[in-house]
Write a protein that holds these residues in place. Structure first.
Motif, PDB file in Angstrom:
ATOM      1  N   UNK A   1       0.840  -1.200   0.000  1.00  0.00           N
ATOM      2  CA  UNK A   1       0.000   0.000   0.000  1.00  0.00           C
ATOM      3  C   UNK A   1       0.878   1.254   0.000  1.00  0.00           C
ATOM      4  N   UNK A   2       0.539   2.207  -0.855  1.00  0.00           N
ATOM      5  CA  UNK A   2       1.320   3.448  -0.896  1.00  0.00           C
ATOM      6  C   UNK A   2       0.975   4.307   0.328  1.00  0.00           C
ATOM      7  N   UNK A   3       1.998   4.853   0.956  1.00  0.00           N
ATOM      8  CA  UNK A   3       1.718   5.697   2.111  1.00  0.00           C
ATOM      9  C   UNK A   3       1.306   7.081   1.616  1.00  0.00           C
ATOM     10  N   UNK A   4       0.591   7.825   2.463  1.00  0.00           N
ATOM     11  CA  UNK A   4       0.135   9.149   2.023  1.00  0.00           C
ATOM     12  C   UNK A   4       1.197  10.199   2.292  1.00  0.00           C
ATOM     13  N   UNK A   5       2.303   9.787   2.867  1.00  0.00           N
ATOM     14  CA  UNK A   5       3.369  10.746   3.156  1.00  0.00           C
ATOM     15  C   UNK A   5       4.406  10.750   2.041  1.00  0.00           C
ATOM     16  N   UNK A   6       5.082  11.888   1.906  1.00  0.00           N
ATOM     17  CA  UNK A   6       6.092  12.007   0.853  1.00  0.00           C
ATOM     18  C   UNK A   6       7.462  11.636   1.403  1.00  0.00           C
ATOM     19  N   UNK A   7       8.205  10.840   0.613  1.00  0.00           N
ATOM     20  CA  UNK A   7       9.586  10.514   0.982  1.00  0.00           C
ATOM     21  C   UNK A   7      10.508  10.983  -0.129  1.00  0.00           C
ATOM     22  N   UNK A   8      11.566  11.692   0.270  1.00  0.00           N
ATOM     23  CA  UNK A   8      12.594  12.104  -0.679  1.00  0.00           C
ATOM     24  C   UNK A   8      13.872  11.381  -0.287  1.00  0.00           C
ATOM     25  N   UNK A   9      14.410  10.587  -1.203  1.00  0.00           N
ATOM     26  CA  UNK A   9      15.615   9.797  -0.919  1.00  0.00           C
ATOM     27  C   UNK A   9      16.823  10.466  -1.561  1.00  0.00           C
ATOM     28  N   UNK A  10      17.862  10.700  -0.769  1.00  0.00           N
ATOM     29  CA  UNK A  10      19.103  11.248  -1.322  1.00  0.00           C
ATOM     30  C   UNK A  10      20.234  10.274  -1.002  1.00  0.00           C
ATOM     31  N   UNK A  11      20.695   9.589  -2.027  1.00  0.00           N
ATOM     32  CA  UNK A  11      21.763   8.602  -1.844  1.00  0.00           C
ATOM     33  C   UNK A  11      23.015   9.043  -2.580  1.00  0.00           C
ATOM     34  N   UNK A  12      24.102   8.324  -2.296  1.00  0.00           N
ATOM     35  CA  UNK A  12      25.348   8.618  -2.998  1.00  0.00           C
ATOM     36  C   UNK A  12      26.544   8.210  -2.162  1.00  0.00           C
ATOM     37  N   UNK A  13      27.746   8.339  -2.741  1.00  0.00           N
ATOM     38  CA  UNK A  13      28.962   7.922  -2.044  1.00  0.00           C
ATOM     39  C   UNK A  13      29.327   8.835  -0.872  1.00  0.00           C
ATOM     40  N   UNK A  14      30.393   8.462  -0.169  1.00  0.00           N
ATOM     41  CA  UNK A  14      30.794   9.164   1.055  1.00  0.00           C
ATOM     42  C   UNK A  14      31.117  10.631   0.812  1.00  0.00           C
ATOM     43  N   UNK A  15      30.671  11.462   1.753  1.00  0.00           N
ATOM     44  CA  UNK A  15      31.026  12.881   1.783  1.00  0.00           C
ATOM     45  C   UNK A  15      30.667  13.639   0.501  1.00  0.00           C
TER      46      UNK A  15
END
Ligand code: CDP
Length: 225
Positions: A1-15
């Protein structure tokens, strides 16, 4: 089920400057910023404090279920109630955290906490596996990169400002070593998710990087409406 809240994902390498940018973006949008790296760092601190060897999986995993980690509203990191915000940025934790983060049992415990936090509020979450594993349904996924030289220099300056003693060479070596371990672990490695938008911040300052992420967010959230 999709949640009604927004998620923003920021990934990537160190530093790569993820946390600085994520904090600005969260503040602008009124979302909660979740630093998942701080959780792995706090767990590493607990392992070292207990006199256990971070490179020994069995020893490190013996603390699963026994470490409470909390990110406070004012940006502090608590480990079993102790404020560890400063020591988790030091050399000892930085040079051991990627071993701790390669153990599946520890990851699963922290991922459970991360998903719980994203289930009841709008979040900007930064890490290595947020878009690819922790929150695969995140509405926005950014993969933030920068050259090793830029990243090492940024972290070196950050450490200096915080009073953490390091040399530029030591920081560069730590960044390279963590990138290697993080991208080569068996379970849940650092990878760019197929839906993620890559943002190279090598030639962008903090404000420009944050503006670029906000632009991606506006576009993505606009598309969904
Ligand atoms: O700020 P920096 O990029 O140096 O690292 P961090 O976000 O504080 O993360 C520290 C370490 O935790 C990383 O090098 C990874 O080994 C691990 N980590 C992870 O495996 N998965 C995450 N979602 C976040 C961090």
């Amino acid at each position: 089920m999709m949640s009604s809240f927004v998620s923003i994902a920021i990934d990537g390498p160190a530093a790569a400057g993820k946390s600085t940018v994520a904090k600005i973006v969260a503040k602008k949008l009124g979302y909660v910023y979740i630093d998942t790296g701080a959780m792995y760092r706090a767990f590493t601190y607990a392992v070292i404090k207990a006199g256990l060897d971070p490179k020994n999986e069995e020893q490190a995993c013996s603390l699963v279920g026994k470490v409470s980690i909390e990110l406070t509203e004012d940006g502090c990191v608590l480990c079993n109630g102790e404020d560890v915000s400063k020591p988790i940025r030091g050399n000892e934790v930085s040079s051991n955290v990627s071993y701790i983060a390669s153990y599946k049992t520890i990851r699963l415990e922290l991922i459970k906490l991360q998903r719980e936090l994203a289930s009841h509020q709008n979040v900007v979450m930064d890490g290595r596996d947020i878009g690819s594993y922790v929150l695969p349904d995140a509405q926005v996924k950014v993969f933030q990169v920068a050259s090793v030289e830029t990243r090492a220099k940024r972290r070196y300056d950050e450490n200096l400002a915080k009073g953490i003693q390091t040399s530029l060479e030591e920081v560069a070596e730590n960044v390279r070593q963590r990138d290697y371990i993080d991208s080569h672990r068996d379970f849940d490695p650092l990878v760019k998710d197929k839906d993620a938008i890559e943002l190279d911040t090598s030639n962008l300052n903090i404000e420009e990087s944050a503006a670029a992420v906000l632009e991606i967010v506006a576009k993505k959230l606009g598309e969904k409406q």
